[in-house]
Design a protein around this motif. Structure first.
Motif, PDB file in Angstrom:
ATOM      1  N   THR A  87      39.331 -10.055  25.663  1.00 18.46           N
ATOM      2  CA  THR A  87      41.010 -10.647  25.592  1.00 18.46           C
ATOM      3  C   THR A  87      41.561 -11.546  26.878  1.00 18.46           C
ATOM      4  N   GLY A 109      40.023 -12.829  12.513  1.00 26.04           N
ATOM      5  CA  GLY A 109      39.292 -11.238  11.979  1.00 26.04           C
ATOM      6  C   GLY A 109      37.779 -11.399  12.800  1.00 26.04           C
ATOM      7  N   ASP A 152      42.684   0.275  12.169  1.00 21.99           N
ATOM      8  CA  ASP A 152      43.032  -1.475  11.831  1.00 21.99           C
ATOM      9  C   ASP A 152      43.085  -2.403  12.645  1.00 21.99           C
ATOM     10  N   ASN A 153      42.966  -2.978  13.820  1.00 23.93           N
ATOM     11  CA  ASN A 153      42.979  -3.461  14.920  1.00 23.93           C
ATOM     12  C   ASN A 153      41.737  -3.197  16.150  1.00 23.93           C
ATOM     13  N   MET A 154      41.270  -2.236  16.397  1.00 27.59           N
ATOM     14  CA  MET A 154      40.867  -1.501  16.939  1.00 27.59           C
ATOM     15  C   MET A 154      39.916  -1.088  16.085  1.00 27.59           C
ATOM     16  N   TRP A 177      36.152  -9.874  16.569  1.00 27.84           N
ATOM     17  CA  TRP A 177      36.548  -9.124  17.358  1.00 27.84           C
ATOM     18  C   TRP A 177      35.431  -9.699  18.985  1.00 27.84           C
ATOM     19  N   LYS A 202      39.246  -5.159  19.983  1.00 31.78           N
ATOM     20  CA  LYS A 202      40.977  -5.512  19.744  1.00 31.78           C
ATOM     21  C   LYS A 202      40.121  -6.462  18.522  1.00 31.78           C
ATOM     22  N   ARG A 203      40.655  -7.026  17.593  1.00 27.78           N
ATOM     23  CA  ARG A 203      40.496  -7.613  16.222  1.00 27.78           C
ATOM     24  C   ARG A 203      41.504  -9.285  16.548  1.00 27.78           C
ATOM     25  N   GLN A 204      41.255 -10.196  16.245  1.00 31.68           N
ATOM     26  CA  GLN A 204      42.106 -11.650  16.652  1.00 31.68           C
ATOM     27  C   GLN A 204      42.303 -11.415  15.265  1.00 31.68           C
ATOM     28  N   GLU A 205      42.731 -12.526  15.486  1.00 28.54           N
ATOM     29  CA  GLU A 205      43.932 -13.103  13.805  1.00 28.54           C
ATOM     30  C   GLU A 205      42.913 -13.582  13.100  1.00 28.54           C
TER      31      GLU A 205
END
Length: 113
Positions: free
Chosen positions: A5, A90, A52-54, A92, A85-88
Motif C-alpha cells: 500500500t 478485491g 473484513d478488509n484486513m 490484497w 489490506k484489501r483493495q477496492e
C-alpha cells in the motif's frame, strides 16, 4: 512495489522502520542479491485470519545467506507478521510487515560493501 500500500510500514528487528512505499523501495535488496544467495525455508504453523478488509498472516522461517565469494554462511530464524489490506478491486496488498530475527540481524552484521 505493487504489492505494498502507499502508506505501508516495514519493521525489522535491529534496523530502521520504513514508512511509505517509496521509502521501502529505497531500501532495495537488488545490490545485496548480487553478492549473496538467500535460502528461506518456512517451518511450523502458518496462521492466517481475515477480518473484513484486513488479513493477518503469521509464519516462521529459517533464512540462510551464502556469500557468492564463498566466505562464511549466516543463518537465523525469523518470525514474521504481515498485515494485508484489501483493495477496492478485491486484491490484497501489504500494509504492515514486521520481522523479528534470531539472532538479531543488524545492518552491520552482513557485509554490504
Amino acid at each position: 512495489m505493487t504489492l505494498w500500500t502507499d502508506d505501508a510500514t516495514l519493521s525489522e528487528s535491529g534496523r530502521p522502520t520504513y514508512v511509505g512505499k517509496e521509502n521501502i523501495r529505497c531500501m532495495s535488496f537488488e545490490p545485496f542479491l548480487d553478492k549473496y544467495y538467500i535460502k528461506i525455508i518456512p517451518h511450523g504453523e502458518t496462521k492466517l485470519e481475515v477480518s473484513d478488509n484486513m488479513a493477518y498472516l503469521y509464519w516462521t522461517m529459517t533464512s540462510t545467506i551464502s556469500p557468492k565469494d564463498g566466505s562464511s554462511i549466516k543463518r537465523w530464524e525469523t518470525q514474521e507478521l504481515d498485515i494485508l489490506k484489501r483493495q477496492e478491486d478485491g486484491s490484497w496488498k501489504f500494509y504492515i510487515v514486521s520481522l523479528t530475527f534470531y539472532p538479531i540481524l543488524r545492518k552491520d552484521s552482513i557485509n554490504s560493501e
